[in-house]
Design a protein around this motif. Structure first.
Motif, mmCIF file in Angstrom:
data_model
loop_
_atom_site.group_PDB
_atom_site.id
_atom_site.type_symbol
_atom_site.label_atom_id
_atom_site.label_comp_id
_atom_site.label_asym_id
_atom_site.label_seq_id
_atom_site.Cartn_x
_atom_site.Cartn_y
_atom_site.Cartn_z
ATOM 1 N N THR A 1 56.555 11.791 25.804
ATOM 2 C CA THR A 1 56.039 12.499 24.624
ATOM 3 C C THR A 1 56.948 13.632 24.149
ATOM 4 N N LYS A 2 58.097 13.835 24.814
ATOM 5 C CA LYS A 2 59.033 14.839 24.322
ATOM 6 C C LYS A 2 59.716 14.325 23.061
ATOM 7 N N SER A 3 60.117 15.241 22.188
ATOM 8 C CA SER A 3 60.725 14.852 20.919
ATOM 9 C C SER A 3 62.183 14.434 21.100
ATOM 10 N N ARG B 1 53.878 5.574 5.332
ATOM 11 C CA ARG B 1 53.032 6.136 6.386
ATOM 12 C C ARG B 1 52.835 5.068 7.453
ATOM 13 N N CYS B 2 53.338 5.321 8.652
ATOM 14 C CA CYS B 2 53.236 4.317 9.716
ATOM 15 C C CYS B 2 53.506 4.951 11.070
ATOM 16 N N VAL B 3 53.094 4.233 12.124
ATOM 17 C CA VAL B 3 53.404 4.593 13.507
ATOM 18 C C VAL B 3 53.880 3.316 14.192
ATOM 19 N N LEU B 4 55.107 3.336 14.689
ATOM 20 C CA LEU B 4 55.711 2.149 15.297
ATOM 21 C C LEU B 4 56.113 2.435 16.738
ATOM 22 N N ASP B 5 56.059 1.403 17.547
ATOM 23 C CA ASP B 5 56.538 1.467 18.933
ATOM 24 C C ASP B 5 57.797 0.606 19.016
ATOM 25 N N GLY B 6 58.825 1.132 19.682
ATOM 26 C CA GLY B 6 60.054 0.357 19.779
ATOM 27 C C GLY B 6 61.051 1.015 20.705
ATOM 28 N N GLU B 7 62.305 0.655 20.525
ATOM 29 C CA GLU B 7 63.366 1.129 21.411
ATOM 30 C C GLU B 7 64.547 1.616 20.572
ATOM 31 N N ILE B 8 65.059 2.776 20.930
ATOM 32 C CA ILE B 8 66.312 3.265 20.355
ATOM 33 C C ILE B 8 67.443 2.731 21.207
ATOM 34 N N PHE C 1 56.786 8.166 14.238
ATOM 35 C CA PHE C 1 55.719 8.595 13.333
ATOM 36 C C PHE C 1 56.356 8.934 11.993
ATOM 37 N N ARG C 2 55.855 8.310 10.914
ATOM 38 C CA ARG C 2 56.339 8.689 9.585
ATOM 39 C C ARG C 2 55.162 8.981 8.666
ATOM 40 N N ASP C 3 55.209 10.146 8.066
ATOM 41 C CA ASP C 3 54.240 10.513 7.035
ATOM 42 C C ASP C 3 55.033 11.099 5.880
ATOM 43 N N GLY C 4 55.421 10.233 4.952
ATOM 44 C CA GLY C 4 56.237 10.662 3.828
ATOM 45 C C GLY C 4 57.598 11.146 4.294
ATOM 46 N N ALA C 5 57.905 12.401 3.999
ATOM 47 C CA ALA C 5 59.206 12.959 4.359
ATOM 48 C C ALA C 5 59.284 13.378 5.819
ATOM 49 N N GLU C 6 58.147 13.412 6.500
ATOM 50 C CA GLU C 6 58.130 13.839 7.903
ATOM 51 C C GLU C 6 58.328 12.643 8.828
ATOM 52 N N VAL D 1 46.963 7.721 13.700
ATOM 53 C CA VAL D 1 47.359 7.859 15.104
ATOM 54 C C VAL D 1 48.384 8.983 15.150
ATOM 55 N N MET D 2 48.040 10.068 15.819
ATOM 56 C CA MET D 2 48.880 11.262 15.788
ATOM 57 C C MET D 2 49.600 11.476 17.121
ATOM 58 N N PRO D 3 50.762 12.126 17.056
ATOM 59 C CA PRO D 3 51.430 12.478 18.308
ATOM 60 C C PRO D 3 50.640 13.569 19.032
ATOM 61 N N PRO D 4 50.783 13.612 20.384
ATOM 62 C CA PRO D 4 51.656 12.774 21.207
ATOM 63 C C PRO D 4 50.992 11.442 21.569
#
Length: 365
Positions: A51-53, A72-79, A38-43, A5-8
């Motif tokens: 969808t803004k960063s 490697r994961c994609v999570l939905d949540g709140e800062i 979105f996490r892919d290793g070091a990214e 699952v890729m951004p945006p």
């Protein structure tokens, strides 16, 4: 970055409900910045609701996520940011600053946390078509060893317990409960969940209005409350008018209309164009990184009308009090009715209902 699952990604949304529905999955409603991680290793990338960063604004959180999330994961949540045991939305908004030095200073002074409540992908597997019950199980397994500032949102299928959360958690700065169907698939930008939020009313002084973007009709009414020192503090705006009603209001408010308040005709917010004056009194028209070059002008009214408005909750000021630099409505209030039986000087902060104090740490436990 190469994830299933890729951004945006636009997060799944909720529609309002009057009460907590039965037979669902329940979570507290967090008052922060919605974020897809979105996490892919070091990214690592933090995507906002639009969808803004958000990545550059939360360097301390990026470092914590690198240590605590699966590779490697994609999570939905709140800062969120907590201050004195409750959520502080103002501290979050301060982070959206162009200067990296300022962001880094705030990252040390008021570090952010991430509360995860959904998972969209793990490893090479997309989970968007899995039912919510399966996604929740996978989320708990993936973050079983996570520690602060990364948390899994408390959840239950007990509607009675959700009702207690609705009452108790408000004291920690949360603003309601979210209910999700147990078989819900993740669908971007669709309102398939339900949000149950607190609503209260307050009698406020109407001291001005702004024009609607469509033309010379009322867009919103400017609201004020008197503090303990007798100063009228700007607490927000109310809207929710039909176009017909917006047109009618122009004529109805005309007898109270004053010239430009900056000309100093005795209006309590006459100094609104003086940026320094905003530090002593909350007034409409303060520029910020959110408003930019937006036209903040408004039409001054003699502060003689009182309106009853509905609101969800109040935001505290920088010092946490309800007087100067004090609380204001977190969202746009909704006009309910005029109150000809109330005098403007009776519209004080004292009428506002206080929620019982509840420590955010107890929510996350």
């Amino acid at each position: 970055m190469d994830l299933p699952v890729m951004p945006p990604v636009r997060p799944m949304l909720a529609k309002s409900a009057a009460s907590i529905p039965a037979g669902m999955h329940y979570e507290a409603k967090w008052d922060g910045f919605r974020a897809i991680v979105f996490r892919d290793g070091a990214e690592i990338e933090l995507g906002s609701r639009t969808t803004k960063s958000l990545t550059r604004y939360f360097p301390e959180l990026v470092a914590a996520l690198a240590e605590r999330l699966p590779e490697r994961c994609v999570l939905d949540g709140e800062i969120v940011i907590a201050r004195d045991g409750r959520l502080d939305f103002d501290a979050l908004t301060e982070r959206i600053h162009p200067a990296a030095s300022r962001v880094n200073t705030l990252a040390e002074r008021t570090p952010a946390s991430f509360v995860a409540f959904d998972v969209l992908a793990l490893g090479d597997e997309s989970l968007v078509d899995a039912p919510l019950t399966e996604r929740r199980r996978r989320l708990e397994e993936a973050l079983a060893d996570a520690s602060a500032p990364v948390h899994v949102a408390p959840a239950t299928t007990d509607a009675e317990l959700a009702g207690r959360w609705f009452e108790q958690f408000e004291g920690a700065g949360l603003d309601g409960v979210v209910a999700k169907p147990l078989d819900l698939r993740y669908r971007q930008d669709e309102r398939l969940m339900f949000k149950i939020k607190h609503e209260r009313t307050a009698d406020c002084v109407v001291a001005g209005y702004r024009f609607h973007k469509s033309g010379p009709v009322v867009g919103s009414l400017l609201l004020g409350l008197y503090d303990d020192a007798g100063a009228l503090q700007h607490v927000g705006v109310c809207a929710a008018f039909t176009m017909k009603r917006r047109t009618e209001l122009i004529a109805e408010l005309e007898p109270l209309r004053m010239e430009d308040p900056s000309d100093g005709e005795g209006h309590p917010w006459a100094a609104w164009t003086d940026e320094a004056a905003h530090a002593a009194k909350r007034m409409p028209g303060a520029t910020s990184r959110w408003t930019g070059k937006k036209d903040l002008s408004w039409v001054a009214l003699r502060p003689e009308l009182v309106a009853e408005v509905a609101y969800e909750h109040m935001e505290r000021g920088a010092r946490g009090e309800r007087g100067a630099n004090g609380a204001r409505f977190r969202h746009t209030a909704r006009f309910r009715r005029w109150r000809p039986d109330r005098t403007p000087d009776s519209c004080t902060y004292a009428q506002l209902e206080e929620s019982m104090r509840f420590d955010l740490a107890d929510v996350l436990r």
